[in-house]
Structures are given as C-alpha cells and as structure tokens.
Design a protein around this motif. Structure first.
Motif, PDB file in Angstrom:
ATOM      1  N   TYR A 123       0.809  -1.222   0.000  1.00  0.00           N
ATOM      2  CA  TYR A 123       0.000   0.000   0.000  1.00  0.00           C
ATOM      3  C   TYR A 123       0.843   1.272   0.000  1.00  0.00           C
ATOM      4  CZ  TYR A 123       1.038   1.570   4.716  1.00  0.00           C
ATOM      5  OH  TYR A 123       1.682   2.087   5.804  1.00  0.00           O
ATOM      6  N   ALA A 124       2.150   1.163   0.307  1.00  0.00           N
ATOM      7  CA  ALA A 124       2.980   2.350   0.565  1.00  0.00           C
ATOM      8  C   ALA A 124       3.052   3.292  -0.638  1.00  0.00           C
ATOM      9  CB  ALA A 124       4.379   1.930   0.989  1.00  0.00           C
ATOM     10  N   LEU A 125       3.251   2.763  -1.829  1.00  0.00           N
ATOM     11  CA  LEU A 125       3.313   3.626  -3.016  1.00  0.00           C
ATOM     12  C   LEU A 125       1.998   4.371  -3.194  1.00  0.00           C
ATOM     13  CD1 LEU A 125       4.541   4.629  -5.707  1.00  0.00           C
ATOM     14  CD2 LEU A 125       3.621   2.560  -6.766  1.00  0.00           C
ATOM     15  N   PHE A 126       0.890   3.681  -3.031  1.00  0.00           N
ATOM     16  CA  PHE A 126      -0.426   4.288  -3.210  1.00  0.00           C
ATOM     17  C   PHE A 126      -0.656   5.399  -2.185  1.00  0.00           C
ATOM     18  CE2 PHE A 126      -0.495  -0.085  -4.644  1.00  0.00           C
ATOM     19  CZ  PHE A 126      -1.081  -0.003  -5.892  1.00  0.00           C
ATOM     20  N   ALA A 127      -0.333   5.126  -0.931  1.00  0.00           N
ATOM     21  CA  ALA A 127      -0.541   6.126   0.117  1.00  0.00           C
ATOM     22  C   ALA A 127       0.378   7.327  -0.081  1.00  0.00           C
ATOM     23  CB  ALA A 127      -0.305   5.495   1.489  1.00  0.00           C
ATOM     24  N   SER A 128       1.627   7.097  -0.468  1.00  0.00           N
ATOM     25  CA  SER A 128       2.580   8.192  -0.624  1.00  0.00           C
ATOM     26  C   SER A 128       2.157   9.149  -1.729  1.00  0.00           C
ATOM     27  CB  SER A 128       3.978   7.622  -0.924  1.00  0.00           C
ATOM     28  OG  SER A 128       4.452   6.832   0.132  1.00  0.00           O
ATOM     29  N   LEU A 129       1.836   8.599  -2.886  1.00  0.00           N
ATOM     30  CA  LEU A 129       1.481   9.458  -4.020  1.00  0.00           C
ATOM     31  C   LEU A 129       0.124  10.123  -3.789  1.00  0.00           C
ATOM     32  CD1 LEU A 129       2.571  10.451  -6.657  1.00  0.00           C
ATOM     33  CD2 LEU A 129       1.676   8.409  -7.792  1.00  0.00           C
ATOM     34  N   THR A 130      -0.799   9.413  -3.154  1.00  0.00           N
ATOM     35  CA  THR A 130      -2.103   9.995  -2.863  1.00  0.00           C
ATOM     36  C   THR A 130      -1.978  11.125  -1.838  1.00  0.00           C
ATOM     37  OG1 THR A 130      -3.184   7.881  -3.356  1.00  0.00           O
ATOM     38  CG2 THR A 130      -4.453   9.494  -2.098  1.00  0.00           C
ATOM     39  N   ALA A 131      -1.088  10.975  -0.863  1.00  0.00           N
ATOM     40  CA  ALA A 131      -0.875  12.037   0.119  1.00  0.00           C
ATOM     41  C   ALA A 131      -0.340  13.300  -0.550  1.00  0.00           C
ATOM     42  CB  ALA A 131       0.090  11.568   1.200  1.00  0.00           C
ATOM     43  N   LEU A 132       0.601  13.142  -1.462  1.00  0.00           N
ATOM     44  CA  LEU A 132       1.125  14.300  -2.182  1.00  0.00           C
ATOM     45  C   LEU A 132       0.033  14.959  -3.019  1.00  0.00           C
ATOM     46  CD1 LEU A 132       4.579  12.840  -3.184  1.00  0.00           C
ATOM     47  CD2 LEU A 132       4.260  15.041  -2.038  1.00  0.00           C
ATOM     48  N   ASN A 133      -0.779  14.154  -3.687  1.00  0.00           N
ATOM     49  CA  ASN A 133      -1.872  14.711  -4.489  1.00  0.00           C
ATOM     50  C   ASN A 133      -2.915  15.387  -3.617  1.00  0.00           C
ATOM     51  OD1 ASN A 133      -0.908  14.070  -7.054  1.00  0.00           O
ATOM     52  ND2 ASN A 133      -1.746  11.999  -6.984  1.00  0.00           N
ATOM     53  N   ALA A 134      -3.158  14.824  -2.425  1.00  0.00           N
ATOM     54  CA  ALA A 134      -4.113  15.451  -1.511  1.00  0.00           C
ATOM     55  C   ALA A 134      -3.623  16.824  -1.077  1.00  0.00           C
ATOM     56  CB  ALA A 134      -4.331  14.554  -0.293  1.00  0.00           C
ATOM     57  N   ALA A 135      -2.329  16.924  -0.756  1.00  0.00           N
ATOM     58  CA  ALA A 135      -1.774  18.220  -0.369  1.00  0.00           C
ATOM     59  C   ALA A 135      -1.929  19.234  -1.500  1.00  0.00           C
ATOM     60  CB  ALA A 135      -0.303  18.052   0.017  1.00  0.00           C
ATOM     61  N   ARG A 136      -1.658  18.792  -2.716  1.00  0.00           N
ATOM     62  CA  ARG A 136      -1.765  19.718  -3.846  1.00  0.00           C
ATOM     63  C   ARG A 136      -3.211  20.126  -4.130  1.00  0.00           C
ATOM     64  NH1 ARG A 136       2.651  19.155  -8.598  1.00  0.00           N
ATOM     65  NH2 ARG A 136       4.498  19.401  -7.297  1.00  0.00           N
ATOM     66  N   ARG A 137      -4.149  19.218  -3.955  1.00  0.00           N
ATOM     67  CA  ARG A 137      -5.554  19.551  -4.183  1.00  0.00           C
ATOM     68  C   ARG A 137      -6.000  20.691  -3.279  1.00  0.00           C
ATOM     69  NH1 ARG A 137      -9.300  16.130  -6.631  1.00  0.00           N
ATOM     70  NH2 ARG A 137     -10.858  16.819  -5.121  1.00  0.00           N
ATOM     71  N   ASP A 138      -5.464  20.730  -2.054  1.00  0.00           N
ATOM     72  CA  ASP A 138      -5.848  21.772  -1.101  1.00  0.00           C
ATOM     73  C   ASP A 138      -4.889  22.955  -1.104  1.00  0.00           C
ATOM     74  OD1 ASP A 138      -8.184  20.665  -0.199  1.00  0.00           O
ATOM     75  OD2 ASP A 138      -7.270  19.616   1.482  1.00  0.00           O
ATOM     76  N   GLY A 139      -3.933  22.958  -2.027  1.00  0.00           N
ATOM     77  CA  GLY A 139      -2.979  24.057  -2.070  1.00  0.00           C
ATOM     78  C   GLY A 139      -2.031  24.073  -0.885  1.00  0.00           C
ATOM     79  N   LEU A 140      -1.837  22.937  -0.232  1.00  0.00           N
ATOM     80  CA  LEU A 140      -0.900  22.875   0.890  1.00  0.00           C
ATOM     81  C   LEU A 140       0.527  22.850   0.366  1.00  0.00           C
ATOM     82  CD1 LEU A 140      -2.621  20.194   3.176  1.00  0.00           C
ATOM     83  CD2 LEU A 140      -2.995  22.667   3.125  1.00  0.00           C
ATOM     84  N   PRO A 141       1.450  23.494   1.049  1.00  0.00           N
ATOM     85  CA  PRO A 141       2.842  23.458   0.600  1.00  0.00           C
ATOM     86  C   PRO A 141       3.465  22.105   0.897  1.00  0.00           C
ATOM     87  CG  PRO A 141       2.702  24.581   2.708  1.00  0.00           C
ATOM     88  CD  PRO A 141       1.288  24.277   2.300  1.00  0.00           C
ATOM     89  N   HIS A 142       4.462  21.755   0.117  1.00  0.00           N
ATOM     90  CA  HIS A 142       5.280  20.587   0.435  1.00  0.00           C
ATOM     91  C   HIS A 142       6.652  20.769  -0.191  1.00  0.00           C
ATOM     92  CE1 HIS A 142       5.238  18.682  -3.583  1.00  0.00           C
ATOM     93  NE2 HIS A 142       3.967  19.056  -3.671  1.00  0.00           N
ATOM     94  N   ALA A 143       7.653  20.234   0.443  1.00  0.00           N
ATOM     95  CA  ALA A 143       9.007  20.290  -0.084  1.00  0.00           C
ATOM     96  C   ALA A 143       9.155  19.334  -1.261  1.00  0.00           C
ATOM     97  CB  ALA A 143      10.006  19.933   1.013  1.00  0.00           C
ATOM     98  N   ARG A 144      10.271  19.428  -1.938  1.00  0.00           N
ATOM     99  CA  ARG A 144      10.575  18.435  -2.967  1.00  0.00           C
ATOM    100  C   ARG A 144      10.480  17.049  -2.336  1.00  0.00           C
ATOM    101  NH1 ARG A 144      15.367  15.675  -4.165  1.00  0.00           N
ATOM    102  NH2 ARG A 144      15.463  14.865  -6.314  1.00  0.00           N
ATOM    103  N   ALA A 145       9.820  16.126  -3.043  1.00  0.00           N
ATOM    104  CA  ALA A 145       9.601  14.792  -2.497  1.00  0.00           C
ATOM    105  C   ALA A 145      10.092  13.739  -3.477  1.00  0.00           C
ATOM    106  CB  ALA A 145       8.121  14.571  -2.193  1.00  0.00           C
ATOM    107  N   VAL A 146      10.669  12.693  -2.944  1.00  0.00           N
ATOM    108  CA  VAL A 146      11.019  11.517  -3.739  1.00  0.00           C
ATOM    109  C   VAL A 146      10.370  10.305  -3.085  1.00  0.00           C
ATOM    110  CG1 VAL A 146      13.175  12.466  -4.635  1.00  0.00           C
ATOM    111  CG2 VAL A 146      13.213  11.163  -2.512  1.00  0.00           C
ATOM    112  N   ILE A 147       9.798   9.457  -3.913  1.00  0.00           N
ATOM    113  CA  ILE A 147       9.227   8.191  -3.457  1.00  0.00           C
ATOM    114  C   ILE A 147      10.142   7.083  -3.935  1.00  0.00           C
ATOM    115  CG2 ILE A 147       7.235   6.650  -3.570  1.00  0.00           C
ATOM    116  CD1 ILE A 147       5.501   9.088  -4.174  1.00  0.00           C
TER     117      ILE A 147
END
Length: 508
Positions: free
Chosen positions: A171-195
């Motif tokens: 599940y880790a890949l799914f949760a990681s990428l979905t979390a990043l997309n969730a942050a972007r949907r709400d306009g939340l900031p995030h640092a450069r990320a690597v999965i």
C-alpha cells in the motif's frame, strides 16, 4: 515469571467502512497548526473515493502476484513475478503523477529494481527533500490460511483486504502518491519529495546500498524521511515508531553420524543430534524464561523508551498480546504489559524458523538421524552491532561441541536495528494534531520488534533528518503469517496524516 493473563479492558473496535468519512473532532486551539496545513473535508472525501475506486482494485491485482523476495525465490528474474509487480505499480502511478513529476524504474545490473519518483516542491523554500519509502517484495506463502483465504487470493471482508503483501508493504506507493496529491488539491505546501520503492526489503535490503549511492545526487539532502513499512498497536490512533530491532539469521547444523542408523542400536551409544542442538541453544537462551545469555546481544534501554513503553502499556493493556491467535488457555510470558512491550522492542529473542533433517511424521522410521539443521532468527536490540552479535553467536555455538559433534553456524548475516533521533517540536505537534483530526485520539509512540534495514542506513547517512516511521500493521494483520490483511480505514486515515506532515514540514 508469572503467567497469569492480564485483566484489562479490550481495545476499542475498528472504525467504520471504507466509504464513510468520519466527522472530525474540533480543532485544537493551537495557532501554530493553521488551517493552511490541514486537509479539507472535500479532499478527505476524495481520498476515500480514490481508495475505493482505484487503489483497492489495484492492490487486489498486486496481491495476486507471488512476487516473493529474492531470498525466497532465487529464480525471481526467470519467474517474472517481480517484474509483473513493478509494471502494475508503475502503471497505476503514471495515471496519478502530478504534471511536473517524473517516474523511473532504476535498474543496476542484476539487482532487484527500484521505483523512483520525483515530485518538485510547491510553496516551500529551502525545505530540503522528503523521502517516502516502501517496498513491493513479499514474504513467502506460509501455511495456516483459513478457509476461503490464501496468500495470492485477495479477499475483501468489510474493512479488511486479505492477502500477502497488501499491508506489508504494497500500500505504501499508493498512500505516498495519494498524500502528495491530496496536499496539492488543497494548495498545501510541500518540499521536494522523492518516493522510493525497493524490491528486496524482505531479504534484508542487500541491494539498497548500491541504489542509495547511485541515486545520491538525485536524492539531495534529506530533511525528512517518511516510512510506511511499520506497525500500529491499534487502529484507533496514529502510531509513530521510535525504534526497530535488528536481526541475525543463520543456519545451525549438528551432525554426529555420516548416515542414519537403527535407533534401537544407536540410542545410548551415540548422542542424538537434536539433543546436542538443545545443549547448544541453551548456551544462547534460558529455555525457561526466554532471556538471552550472550552479553553481546544486550543494550541499555534509554529512559525515554521505558517511559513510552509504560504509557503504551496503559493505553493498550491486554491488546499487546490479545492480538495474537493464542490457543485457549495460553498466557503471555509475563503479566506485566510494560515488560512485554520492552521484550519485543529492546530485548533480544530467539526463534527457530525452519528445520531440515527431520522427516515428516508419516514417514519417520525408527532411525537415529545423521544430522539436524535449524534456521535461527535472533532479534537484537537497537544500538547492537549485528556484526559483533553474529560473531558472538557463532563463537558460542561452535566452541567445545559436545561429544566432538560437527557443529557449524553458517550462512549467517544480520541487519542493524535503529533508534530514532529526538523529534523536533514541529513534527511532534503535527503528529498529535493529525492524529486528533483523523483518528480522534492522541498520537502514540512505540518501538517495533521487526527490522527495516533502510532506516539504519538513512540514519547514518543523514544524521540531521527527521524520521516519521509509521504503518498499518496492527492487531491481527499478521504480516509474514497466514491471514495477513490491510485495514483499509487506517490506510486511508494514515494517508491524510502524511499529507499534513508534508505541509507542516514545508512550513516548519
């Protein structure tokens, strides 16, 4: 030690179905944790829909693939299961990638592959890089699956998705990428990320150092590591892993005969190999208490970890051992829940995971067998050097063998444990807030008894990084054993918490 059952209240029941979005508790009055770092109700609903419509169906296909780790499938290249798993996960990820993100399957020679995804930061200045980690290789089948279940047979029952590898750690890949997309949907900031999703974690991550060295220029300076390969002591709050035990694995072989002989002729003249094995194991372990007897396998328990164990004992009570499929009447090794927690997190322990030389009962004649081979797995505390531990175990087992028996401890190797650095205030506050918002209860901190070699490796390489180690392996999930399942509401809530950790990190 006493063996009476602890009489405490049972843990709270699991939460509701996957599609329900729980009404959230009121926000804590903390000005630091602003609405700008919180996932909206709208996005929480989107995450639930993504799990139901996209993630769970893909995980079901993933469970069907018997992509066992190379230690359990030496012909993994020829069999092609690992490649099928990589293709499945990357195909899904490509449909979810942000427009500015990139995905690559990195291959170094004959090593197992690595999925590497880069997502540029949004709204974060000089925040470093976040690494989100998981793995896609699996443990072997194991016997004992209940009727209607199987390791490569996905079965969805209520909140639970059964099958090998869903919770550990597909599940880790799914949760990681979905979390990043969730942050972007709400306009939340995030640092450069690597999965980074590796493919030999269940074999000790022996390929990973080469990939870390190869990818070092692209990794950059890590300021936060999020690992989704750990556990949770219940499904009612966010659990952060504070430590991991290491492990030493090897093969003990004892032989006194070149071939089997009639037991009536040999018994009492030549010692049975299994008796010599018992003598040797008594050098490692007190068989009455389970306490290990080799000083090199011990490490002092830090006061903070003892305090965390005590607090967890108060919260969990009998759930610490009730989660195991105990036979009727079986009790834990001690009545102290705090001691049980310390036993599985900061004390060494021995288990025999396999045996050769013992014929099945249906084919066992009256024969004094020529040899006994056992696969030993010795968990070692954080801060114990596995090389020192391995050498000590080999010395203790092989020196002065009884009756001059041929004794060897071979194919031995180990992986280091890990003790987390102290949490910075921003991360501790964020974990507490996220747990309250998405689970409705405070965040908790607890060591784990298993091993994630990657954490020690990263801790050594990036000593200034913060670590958020968490996961979904809770009561009954039974990773590595029969009837493994992924608790879907926990996976969904954890994904929301990860999105908020990303935002808090970017604005810390």
């Amino acid at each position: 030690m006493a063996r009476s059952r602890v009489k405490t209240s049972a843990p709270a029941p699991a939460r509701g179905p996957l599609t329900s979005v729980k009404k959230r508790p009121a926000r804590l009055a903390t000005p630091w944790y602003s609405q700008a770092m919180q996932v909206s109700e709208r996005t929480a609903t989107w995450v639930a829909e993504e799990f139901e419509q996209s993630i769970v169906p893909t995980l079901c296909r993933y469970i069907e693939i018997p992509n066992k780790s190379p230690s359990f499938d030496p012909e993994w290249r020829k069999n092609g299961h690992m490649e099928r798993a990589v293709e499945l996960l990357t195909a899904w990820a490509k449909t979810q990638l942000p427009a500015d993100a990139t995905l690559e399957v990195v291959r170094l020679g004959e090593r197992t592959p690595v999925i590497f995804i880069e997502v540029p930061g949004r709204g974060a200045q000089d925040a470093g890089t976040v690494l989100l980690y998981g793995h896609l290789d699996k443990q072997p089948e194991m016997t004992g699956w209940r009727e209607g279940l199987g390791p490569w047979q996905p079965v969805l029952e209520g909140d639970k998705l059964y099958g090998r590898g869903g919770a550990d750690d597909g599940y880790a890949l799914f949760a990681s990428l979905t979390a990043l997309n969730a942050a972007r949907r709400d306009g939340l900031p995030h640092a450069r990320a690597v999965i980074l999703i590796e493919a030999c974690e269940e074999s000790g991550s022996y390929d990973l150092p080469a990939y870390i060295e190869h990818l070092a220029p692209r990794l950059g300076e890590l300021s936060l590591v999020i690992c989704l390969d750990s556990g949770c002591a219940n499904y009612d709050q966010l659990w952060s892993t504070t430590s991991l035990r290491g492990v030493v694995v090897g093969k003990l072989e004892v032989s006194l005969l070149t071939e089997g002989v009639h037991s009536g002729d040999g018994t009492g003249v030549v010692a049975a190999s299994e008796r010599v094995v018992r003598v040797l194991l008594d050098r490692l372990e007190n068989s009455r208490t389970g306490a290990m007897l080799v000083p090199e396998l011990e490490a002092p328990i830090p006061p903070q970890r003892q305090q965390q164990a005590a607090r967890s004992a108060e919260v969990l009570g009998s759930a610490v051992f009730d989660k195991f499929p105990l036979q009727p009447g079986v009790s834990p090794v001690t009545e102290s829940v705090e001691e049980l927690i310390l036993n599985r997190t900061w004390r060494p322990g021995l288990v025999i995971t396999g045996a050769d030389g013992l014929p099945p009962i249906s084919n066992a004649g009256n024969v004094l067998r020529p040899h006994t081979r056992l696969k030993l797995s010795i968990r070692i505390p954080p801060r114990v050097d596995p090389r020192v531990a391995t050498a000590a175990i080999k010395r203790v087992l092989e020196q002065d063998p009884p009756y001059g028996a041929k004794v060897s401890f071979s194919e031995a190797g180990g992986a280091a444990g890990w003790d987390a650095p102290e949490l910075q205030p921003w991360l501790e506050r964020c974990l507490e807030e996220a747990s309250q918002r998405h689970f409705g209860k405070p965040a908790m901190y607890l060591g784990e008894g298993g091993t994630i070699p990657f954490m020690y490796m990263l801790g050594e390489k990036f000593p200034r990084a913060q670590f958020c180690i968490t996961g979904v392996l809770g009561p009954g999930s039974n990773a590595h054993g029969p009837n493994e399942f992924l608790h879907l509401p926990t996976a969904r809530r954890l994904t929301l918490c990860v999105a908020e950790v990303l935002a808090a990190h970017a604005t810390r």
